[in-house]
Motif scaffolding. Structure first.
Motif, mmCIF file in Angstrom:
data_model
loop_
_atom_site.group_PDB
_atom_site.id
_atom_site.type_symbol
_atom_site.label_atom_id
_atom_site.label_comp_id
_atom_site.label_asym_id
_atom_site.label_seq_id
_atom_site.Cartn_x
_atom_site.Cartn_y
_atom_site.Cartn_z
ATOM 1 N N TRP A 170 0.830 -1.196 0.000
ATOM 2 C CA TRP A 170 0.000 0.000 0.000
ATOM 3 C C TRP A 170 0.873 1.259 0.000
ATOM 4 C CZ3 TRP A 170 -0.228 3.959 3.560
ATOM 5 C CH2 TRP A 170 -1.215 4.919 3.303
ATOM 6 N N GLU A 209 0.833 4.020 -2.775
ATOM 7 C CA GLU A 209 0.490 5.404 -2.425
ATOM 8 C C GLU A 209 1.560 6.370 -2.934
ATOM 9 O OE1 GLU A 209 -1.993 8.292 -0.896
ATOM 10 O OE2 GLU A 209 -2.406 6.166 -1.143
ATOM 11 N N ASP A 242 -1.357 8.756 -7.562
ATOM 12 C CA ASP A 242 -2.244 9.684 -6.869
ATOM 13 C C ASP A 242 -3.532 8.952 -6.530
ATOM 14 O OD1 ASP A 242 -0.456 11.757 -7.165
ATOM 15 O OD2 ASP A 242 -1.307 12.377 -9.088
ATOM 16 N N ASN A 243 -4.041 9.181 -5.340
ATOM 17 C CA ASN A 243 -5.312 8.574 -4.916
ATOM 18 C C ASN A 243 -5.315 7.056 -5.050
ATOM 19 O OD1 ASN A 243 -6.351 11.119 -4.356
ATOM 20 N ND2 ASN A 243 -6.977 11.394 -6.488
ATOM 21 N N PHE A 244 -4.273 6.418 -4.574
ATOM 22 C CA PHE A 244 -4.184 4.959 -4.659
ATOM 23 C C PHE A 244 -5.252 4.290 -3.811
ATOM 24 C CE2 PHE A 244 -2.275 0.882 -3.292
ATOM 25 C CZ PHE A 244 -2.193 0.285 -4.532
ATOM 26 N N ASP A 274 -7.312 4.575 0.455
ATOM 27 C CA ASP A 274 -7.129 4.843 1.881
ATOM 28 C C ASP A 274 -6.619 3.601 2.595
ATOM 29 O OD1 ASP A 274 -8.068 7.447 1.652
ATOM 30 O OD2 ASP A 274 -10.158 6.827 1.975
#
Length: 146
Positions: free
Chosen positions: A100, A104, A108-110, A112
């Protein structure tokens, strides 16, 4: 189960196994990060992260379980099976967090972090079952066929 955390031999195997998982996650995560840095296609990279996230925990669990079945061969089944299972669950969480983190950093915006915790627990339980199963096979079917 408490004996796993109280014995030096099982604690050492637990640590070594989690490091195996971390190194696998680091290797895949770094590879994905570098591939994205070299302008690879996002959809393709996302696929690799997902594929690694689902397959690596079970593969590393099997390798780790084989080691633990050998290194802890003098211990009773419950300790070795428990050590293999706990190692795979903890290792899957560490591996998933590393994947993760690299995802990340690369995209961009991988996603939460909170969105992956429950799926990682599920993957960890699956990897733990595979690891315990491998230890049982090693001890009862492979080594036990004298």
């Amino acid at each position: 189960m408490g004996d796993i955390f109280n014995r030096e031999d099982t604690k050492n195997e637990l640590k070594i196994g989690v490091v195996f998982f971390a190194l696998a996650g680091l290797g895949v995560g770094l590879g994905v990060f570098l591939a994205e840095a070299l302008e690879s296609d996002f959809a393709e990279m996302a696929f690799y992260i997902l594929a690694a996230g689902f397959t690596l925990p079970v593969l590393v669990a099997i390798v780790t379980a084989q080691r633990q079945a050998s290194e802890l061969s003098e211990l009773p089944d419950n300790l070795v099976l428990g050590t293999a299972g706990v190692t795979a669950i903890a290792g899957t969480l560490v591996m998933g967090l590393l994947l993760w983190l690299f995802g990340e950093m690369a995209f961009d915006n991988f996603g939460d972090l909170g969105d992956i915790i429950l799926p990682l627990v599920g993957l960890g339980i699956g990897a733990g079952a595979a690891a315990a199963g491998m230890v049982w096979v090693m001890r009862n079917l492979i080594d036990g066929d004298d």
